[in-house]
Design an enzyme around this catalytic site. Structure first.
Site, PDB file in Angstrom:
ATOM      1  N   PHE A  44       0.807  -1.222   0.000  1.00 30.28           N
ATOM      2  CA  PHE A  44       0.000   0.000   0.000  1.00 30.28           C
ATOM      3  C   PHE A  44       0.838   1.268   0.000  1.00 30.28           C
ATOM      4  CE2 PHE A  44      -0.111  -1.867   4.320  1.00 30.28           C
ATOM      5  CZ  PHE A  44       0.574  -0.899   5.041  1.00 30.28           C
ATOM      6  N   GLY A  47       1.316   3.564  -3.292  1.00 28.09           N
ATOM      7  CA  GLY A  47       0.396   4.607  -3.721  1.00 28.09           C
ATOM      8  C   GLY A  47      -0.122   5.478  -2.598  1.00 28.09           C
ATOM      9  N   HIS A  48       0.255   5.205  -1.355  1.00 28.85           N
ATOM     10  CA  HIS A  48      -0.305   5.936  -0.206  1.00 28.85           C
ATOM     11  C   HIS A  48       0.803   6.315   0.764  1.00 28.85           C
ATOM     12  CE1 HIS A  48      -2.982   6.727   3.270  1.00 28.85           C
ATOM     13  NE2 HIS A  48      -3.907   6.879   2.352  1.00 28.85           N
ATOM     14  N   PHE A  49       1.534   7.203   0.602  1.00 32.29           N
ATOM     15  CA  PHE A  49       1.762   8.089  -0.539  1.00 32.29           C
ATOM     16  C   PHE A  49       3.222   7.908  -0.921  1.00 32.29           C
ATOM     17  CE2 PHE A  49      -1.541   9.925   2.140  1.00 32.29           C
ATOM     18  CZ  PHE A  49      -2.569  10.094   1.246  1.00 32.29           C
ATOM     19  N   VAL A  54       2.218   6.631   4.501  1.00 31.32           N
ATOM     20  CA  VAL A  54       1.363   6.574   5.680  1.00 31.32           C
ATOM     21  C   VAL A  54       0.432   5.371   5.513  1.00 31.32           C
ATOM     22  CG1 VAL A  54      -0.441   7.768   6.999  1.00 31.32           C
ATOM     23  CG2 VAL A  54       1.411   9.084   5.967  1.00 31.32           C
TER      24      VAL A  54
END
EC number: 4.2.1.59
Length: 144
Positions: A44, A47-49, A54
């Site tokens: 994750f 893409g986050h971020f 986070v």
């Protein structure tokens, strides 16, 4: 204490969605404390971020729900069932979770009536509150 092998015997979740690494305590068959080690290699974070990694809040809640699932399955009557997420109340996030953090996940089953269960949950990092909520589950038989 339950290692990942034992956790996989209890929960149907698998990579990349198994978010509990180890159970460190089970109390009275209804309270579970577990850990999730958050690494820079988590999918994750792509893409986050990308420039400011986070852990998404919904995944923190999912880790707490999985911890609750382990707690529910301590009851013999629930063996072979799955706890389906049915609702959440009072969810609050107090701190960000970043690579290198170790989430301490706590879940206590507060109500079990028929096929409905409720759990009070809390996540912390180094003693700092990350998230707290009350989660409701509908228990269902696992497909054969």
């Amino acid at each position: 204490m339950l290692d990942i092998k034992k956790i996989k015997e209890i929960l149907p979740h698998r990579y990349p969605f198994l978010l509990v690494d180890r159970v460190i305590s089970v109390e009275d068959g209804k309270k579970v404390t577990a850990i999730k080690n958050v690494t820079a290699n988590e999918e994750f974070f792509n893409g986050h971020f990308p420039e400011y990694p986070v852990m998404p809040g919904v995944l923190i809640v999912e880790a707490l729900a999985q911890t609750s699932g382990i707690a529910m399955m301590q009851n013999e009557a629930n063996k072979g069932k799955i706890g389906l997420f049915a609702g959440i109340d009072g969810c609050r996030f107090k701190r960000q979770v970043v690579p290198g953090d170790q989430l301490l996940l706590e879940a206590e089953i507060t109500r079990m009536r028929g096929a409905i269960a409720k759990a009070k949950v809390k996540a912390t990092v180094e003693g700092d509150l990350v998230c707290e909520a009350e989660i409701m589950f509908a228990l269902s038989d696992l497909p054969k």
